[in-house]
Design an enzyme around this catalytic site. Structure first.
Site, short mmCIF file in Angstrom:
data_model
loop_
_atom_site.label_atom_id
_atom_site.label_comp_id
_atom_site.label_asym_id
_atom_site.label_seq_id
_atom_site.Cartn_x
_atom_site.Cartn_y
_atom_site.Cartn_z
N CYS A 146 -10.10 -12.83 -4.79
CA CYS A 146 -11.11 -13.80 -4.38
C CYS A 146 -11.56 -13.53 -2.93
O CYS A 146 -12.21 -12.53 -2.68
CB CYS A 146 -10.58 -15.21 -4.59
SG CYS A 146 -11.86 -16.47 -4.60
N HIS A 187 -8.14 -15.33 -10.17
CA HIS A 187 -6.84 -15.52 -9.50
C HIS A 187 -5.68 -15.29 -10.46
O HIS A 187 -5.25 -16.25 -11.14
CB HIS A 187 -6.74 -16.96 -8.98
CG HIS A 187 -7.58 -17.26 -7.80
ND1 HIS A 187 -7.08 -17.26 -6.50
CD2 HIS A 187 -8.89 -17.56 -7.68
CE1 HIS A 187 -8.05 -17.56 -5.66
NE2 HIS A 187 -9.16 -17.74 -6.33
N GLU A 191 -2.57 -15.11 -9.81
CA GLU A 191 -1.39 -15.92 -9.45
C GLU A 191 -1.48 -17.33 -10.03
O GLU A 191 -0.48 -18.03 -10.10
CB GLU A 191 -1.22 -15.96 -7.92
CG GLU A 191 -2.10 -16.95 -7.16
CD GLU A 191 -3.54 -16.50 -6.97
OE1 GLU A 191 -3.95 -15.47 -7.54
OE2 GLU A 191 -4.29 -17.19 -6.23
#
Lengths: 219, 83
Positions: free
Chosen positions: A87, A195, A197
Site C-alpha cells: 500500500c 494488504h 497482513e
C-alpha cells in the site's frame, strides 16, 4: 531463508504492528526499523508497510525518500535483498525509483476499503515462491491512491519481463491493466496495494495472505 | 537577492485526472453546462535567494524535477513573480 524481517516505520505509518504480528504468527522474527536510522539491523528482508508516511504531504511517498533508512534499503535491494512494499509502501517504492510508475487517486474518487480478489500474473518474484500463475487470492485493499499508472512503453516492458505480479479480477480503482502489484527486474522488490497482513486469519475474512508472507520468509 | 516564485504542478496531459473529472461532472448541477477539460493540480509558492531571476527559475525547476513534482504523472511550470 528470510527469518528476520525489518518492518519500516515512518512518522504516519500505521500498519507496522499488524505486519509484525502476522509475521510472528508464522514463526518469523520481525522488528521495527525507524526511518531516521540507516542501520537495517542485519535483517534478511524488508517490509515497508501501509499508512501515511510523513502524512503523505506533497504526494504519497514523496517525503519518505529522504529518510535515512531509504538509502540503506535501496542498497539492500540492489544487492538482491527481498523488499515488499504494501500500500503506502508500494507508493514509497515508486517514489524512490525502486519500482516504475506512480499511484494516483482512485478513478472513482473514493477511499476504498474492501475485500478484493487478485490473481497471480507472475510468480518469478519473492512473493510467488509457493504459487502458480492464475492462483486467485482474497486480500483486502484500503487506499485512496491505488490507481496505478505508467508510460505505455514501461507497461510493455514489464509485461514482457513478467513483472506484473498481481492483477485485480474486478478492477476497483481504475488501475492500468488491472495492476494490483508489480516487481523489479530481479523479482526481489515487490510493491502491492492489497494488504496480505490483513488476510492471515479466518477472523479477518481470509487467510490468503499467509502464503505470500511465507514466501517472503522463505526468500 | 530574494525572489518570490510560484510553481504550478498539474496532472500530465493524457493522465486521467479523476479529481478534475468529478468537478466537471458536478458543475452542470449549478447550471454551468459549458465547462470542460477541468484539471486539478496544486500551487506551491516559495521564496529563494539567487543572483538573478533566471537563476531563481532554474533553481526551482531543479527542485521540481527532483522533488516537487512526479514527472511520471505531473508537469510543472515555474514562474518568478517578483525579485
Amino acid at each position: 531463508m528470510s527469518q528476520r524481517i525489518g518492518v519500516v516505520r515512518f512518522p504516519g505509518t500505521n500498519c507496522e504492528f499488524d505486519t509484525i504480528d502476522a509475521i510472528r504468527a508464522l514463526d518469523g522474527e520481525a522488528e521495527v526499523l525507524w526511518h531516521g536510522q540507516s542501520d537495517l539491523k542485519n535483517v534478511d528482508a524488508i517490509v515497508i508497510p501501509g499508512g501515511f508516511a510523513h502524512g503523505d504531504y506533497l504526494r504519497c511517498g514523496a517525503i519518505a525518500k529522504f529518510s535515512p533508512v531509504m538509502d540503506s534499503i535501496t542498497s539492500f535491494a540492489e544487492d538482491g535483498g527481498p523488499v515488499l512494499g504494501i500500500c503506502n509502501g508500494f507508493q514509497v517504492l515508486t517514489e524512490v525509483g525502486l519500482l516504475p510508475g506512480a499511484l494516483q487517486k482512485n478513478a472513482g474518487m473514493k477511499f476504498l476499503c474492501s475485500m478484493q480478489q487478485i490473481e497471480f500474473a507472475s510468480t518469478s518474484n519473492v512473493l510467488g515462491q509457493q504459487a502458480s500463475v492464475g492462483d486467485r487470492l482474497m486480500i483486502p485493499i484500503n487506499h485512496f491512491e491505488g490507481n496505478y499508472v505508467c508510460a505505455p512503453e514501461v507497461l510493455t516492458e514489464m509485461e514482457a519481463e513478467n513483472r506484473i505480479v498481481f492483477r485485480y479480477t474486478d478492477n476497483p480503482n481504475g488501475s492500468l491493466a488491472d495492476i494490483a502489484g508489480i516487481c523489479n527486474q530481479a523479482g526481489n522488490v515487490v510493491g502491492m496495494m492489497p494488504h496480505p497482513e490483513r488476510a492471515t486469519s479466518r477472523l479477518l475474512g481470509s487467510t490468503d495472505g499467509i502464503g505470500l508472507l511465507r514466501s517472503l520468509l522463505a526468500a | 537577492m530574494h525572489f518570490e516564485v510560484k510553481v504550478e504542478v498539474s496532472p500530465r496531459e493524457g493522465i486521467a485526472n479523476p479529481e478534475g473529472s468529478t468537478i466537471e461532472r458536478a458543475l452542470p448541477a449549478l447550471g454551468f453546462v459549458t465547462a470542460s477539460n477541468v484539471r486539478v493540480g496544486k500551487v506551491i509558492r516559495l521564496r529563494v535567494e539567487a543572483d538573478s531571476s533566471d537563476d531563481a527559475k532554474s533553481l526551482v525547476e531543479d527542485m521540481c524535477n527532483r522533488f516537487l513534482s512526479n514527472p511520471v504523472i505531473e508537469d510543472s511550470q515555474v514562474e518568478v513573480l517578483q525579485g
